[in-house]
Structure formats: structure tokens, C-alpha cells
Scaffold this active site. Sequence first.
Site, PDB file in Angstrom:
ATOM      1  N   GLY A 348      42.859  41.602  44.224  1.00 50.48           N
ATOM      2  CA  GLY A 348      44.021  41.757  44.256  1.00 50.48           C
ATOM      3  C   GLY A 348      44.129  41.029  42.969  1.00 50.48           C
ATOM      4  CB  THR A 349      41.496  43.549  40.504  1.00 46.31           C
ATOM      5  OG1 THR A 349      40.638  43.129  41.556  1.00 46.31           O
ATOM      6  CG2 THR A 349      40.910  44.058  39.119  1.00 46.31           C
ATOM      7  CB  VAL A 350      45.058  42.892  36.269  1.00 48.33           C
ATOM      8  CG1 VAL A 350      46.068  41.905  37.079  1.00 48.33           C
ATOM      9  CG2 VAL A 350      44.098  41.842  35.523  1.00 48.33           C
ATOM     10  CG  MET A 430      44.953  47.305  40.592  1.00 51.85           C
ATOM     11  SD  MET A 430      46.249  46.374  39.737  1.00 51.85           S
ATOM     12  CE  MET A 430      46.252  47.196  38.276  1.00 51.85           C
TER      13      MET A 430
END
Length: 531
Positions: A348-350, A430
Site C-alpha cells: 500500500g503502493t503509489v 496500486m
Amino acid sequence: MTFRHDPLYASRRSPVLADNLVSTSHPLAAQAGLSMLAKGGNAVDAAIATAATLTVVEPTGNGLGSDAFCILWDGKELHGLNSSGAAPADWTPERFAGHDSIPFRGWESVTVPGAVAAWAELNARFGTLDLPTVLAPAIGYAENGFSVSPVIGALWAKGAEALSGQPGFAANFMPGGRAPKAGERYRNPDHARSLQMIAETKGKAFYEGPLAEKIAAFAREHGAALSEADLAAHAPDWCGTISTAFDDTELHEIPPNGQGIAALMALGMLAQTGVRDLDPDDPVALHLQIEAIKLAFADMYAYVADGRFMADVTAADLIDTGYLAERAKLISTDSAGAYGAGAPKNGGTVYLTTADASGMMVSFIQSNYAGFGSGVVVPDTGISLQNRGAGFSLKPGHPNQVGPGKRPFHTIIPGFLMQNGAPKMSFGVMGGPMQAQGHVQMTLRTQLWGQDVQTAVDAPRWRFVVGTEVACESAMPEATRDRLTALGHTITVEPPDSAFGFGGAQLIERLDAGGYAAGSDPRKDGAAQGF
């Protein structure tokens, strides 16, 4: 494509049409990228400015200690960049003897960060503005502060609750002893100084200079393995892409060590099914996608690792057309299955995407992995370190078994579509194991079923979990969920803020008449912006 917008699902947004675009999960980051395009910079300059700003305004998903991957169309050809970092030299299997898995948090989950090297490499090869100019918006937000956005405020509170005891976390991310709330102002002058050093040295300070020394010294203080030599050894890899065709569209992904190959496998299997004859929200269409993903994930978890260590089963073996056709035969239109790995060989990616009027398009992703990564923050630097080491296996003989200088299995993947040899769409979704699944869903909705980019983003999503378990968004109609249950799927309904959620999609698609259309996920705080 000839643009049309037929909103089918609840949404707060319309697609954004422009000649120059940035789409990402935070509006301040989107504006930072757009400001580079307004200065005469290109899509790469915009991507780096956006990525750097995201480390400041969205620290729950990424930071200076992240890894990064990129696929870009430079106007003539497609390029793939892998800037994921390797395990420290002292990370032998014996170091983790007695463990069932690599620790998920803390120093023993930290591998070499690669994001800063990705920025510097992209800037040197394709950028038109200097790095101090490109990083200026991020430096400004870190030094002067910004108002915390609603989604990030909620994630920040969850992260602080879990990670307040990790080295350096509270001092950096909990001013006044708590996480900042949505609407409150947060400043990080240490982060600003680090960004300034990175800008002035073209990234070298992070890998060989004063920042590298601080990272390594803090590691030694806590008995961790990461050293100056490990940091200095990092080099981004221009690895190209691998692809699978679905009719006249090719989905391109970064080669392993990432999960992008699972999207290619699933798409290749779906090309052998009757999915073309179905509507996008037909329960059987969803069923076929779920089954293809399940088959792809079974192989992914068995075989995918750092490509240098995939000796017995290679990436080429996994996306071989004949092999995927055989795997597709296992899919029944009448019932859900539970699959093991196949045998590709006997034996809990951009996320952000940018595009400019010259035709350059960039698909870029960076991440600390879990929220705030390892939870470790190097004092006086604002550098929060990823926990990518948790992606390794401890199973003896597994291609992804932990080892010195080896890259772990990665979940973060940028996506890119080509059509008849021309660039079509730069995109990403993401969100942990959602990403490959999201790539398949976005590809089919936009290319097979002709949905515009915002409609595809807004559509209710599903996520394969394990076995026959499938999570669905509450927006998915009950009748659809009931039909999936009747087919043998074990359905759970999850809110958007569940463990991995259903991703945060950002899409930019090239239009036949010129310019682009962008969609940005309403599940996040972000925006698509252009001119």
C-alpha cells in the site's frame, strides 16, 4: 480510440482530456508533475516531480526508502527500468534459521532502496530539466508543510498504531505523540534536507555520501545487515519489457522479480476463452478472469523470483503461448476450481502516469510495500525504509529463497499497452496482490469492451484471495455476487479500506484524434490534471 464517455457506475469524476497529463493518487503530487510540463519539461520530468512529492504527501505508501519500476515510451521505443534493491550481503539463509518467514517489519525486513536511483537514472537519460528544479515542489512541501488529505489521514492513524515502536518512527511521523489528522498541517524539514542533498548530488548522496552513511550507521546501531557497501552496489537495470497479446493489443510488464508476469499469463489464458462474447459485468466474464488469475498466481508463487535465479522455469516458459493454451483448458465456465502450479517445462503502493504533447508516456510505480514499510525511519533524514525483504521465501531450493545480493519477489508493477506497434495506454493499479489482477481488469474493460478510462476505473472490482475465496466491492450488484457463489466461488464483501483494498488505478490513454484521456481512482485522494 474515438473518445466516448458512458458513465455506468457511481463516480465523483469525469475523465480528463488534454495534451499534457498527470494522473496519480494525490492532487498535490499531480500538480507538482503538471508544473514541470508547464515549465517546458517532458513526461519524465513530470513523473519524477510527482514521485518525489508523493514521498512527502503520501508517506503511508512510499518514501525515500522505496523501490521503483518504470515503463516509458520515449516517442520512438518502449523502455523498462527495474530499480528494486537487493538483499544485504549478509542475508544468507542461515541468518534466518529458526524463522518460518522473513520478519514483516523492522530492520530485518529492509532491503536496499532503489527509488532515488530510479529518479536520477531517468533524469540523466530522458529528463530535460535539472534535478533541483524537478525536486523543488517536493522540497517545498516537506519544508513548509502540507495539509494531510482524508484517505492518507486514516491510513496514517492505522500505521502509527502498529509501528510507533519501530526505530525512528514516532519521532518522524507522530509529532506531538500522535499521527496528524486529515486537515492538519505536517512538516518534515529532515525530509526536505535529504531531498535537497539528493538534488544537488544527482542521487549520489543517498548511495555513497552522507545519507548512505547515516542509513548504514543506524543499521549497525540496531544490529542490522544493511551496509555502505550494499547501498553503493545498487544500480538500476534497463531490463526492457515482456508482453502478451490479446487480439491487436499487447500488455507489457517488467520482467521478474515482479508479479507483472501473472497479468500476462492470465491475459494469455483469457485469449483462449469465450470472454469476448460476454459483457463486461456479466458474472461469467468475471468468473473467467478470476479463474485465469488463480491459475497464473499458482505458477507465480511457485516459480517467480529474481530473473537471474529462475533457472529451471524462466519468464519465457511461463508466458509461452502453447503452455497458456494448455492451462486455459482447465478453466470451466460452469464451476470454480482450485489449482496447483503447472509444469511450464518438463523437468500500500503509489502509482503515477504522465504523458506530454510530444508523445512521451510514462508508467511509474514506487512503494515501501506495507503501509510505512518496515516502520524504520533513519533519524535526521526523513528516510522511511521499505520492508521488501518480506517478499523472500525461506523454503530451501525455492527460486525466491533469500540470498545475498538477490532481489526479492515484488508486488509493484507498472503497466503499458501497445496497439499495432504504437503506444496505447500507460496505467497501474496500486495495491499489493491486487495489482496484476487490476491490470487484467483495466486492460479488458478499456480494450475489449471499449470503456473509457474513468468508467473502467469506477467499475466495481474483485480480488482473488486464496483457494476459492474472492473479495468483491460492495458496489458489485448482489445478483452478480450470487451468481459467482453459484459457480463455486466463496464471496466476501469488503470495504475499499480493507487490508489490500481493491487498488488505486490511474490510467492515461492515447486518443485517435490526438491528445489523451486520463482517469483517476475515486478510491484515493488523487486526481488527473492536464492542459
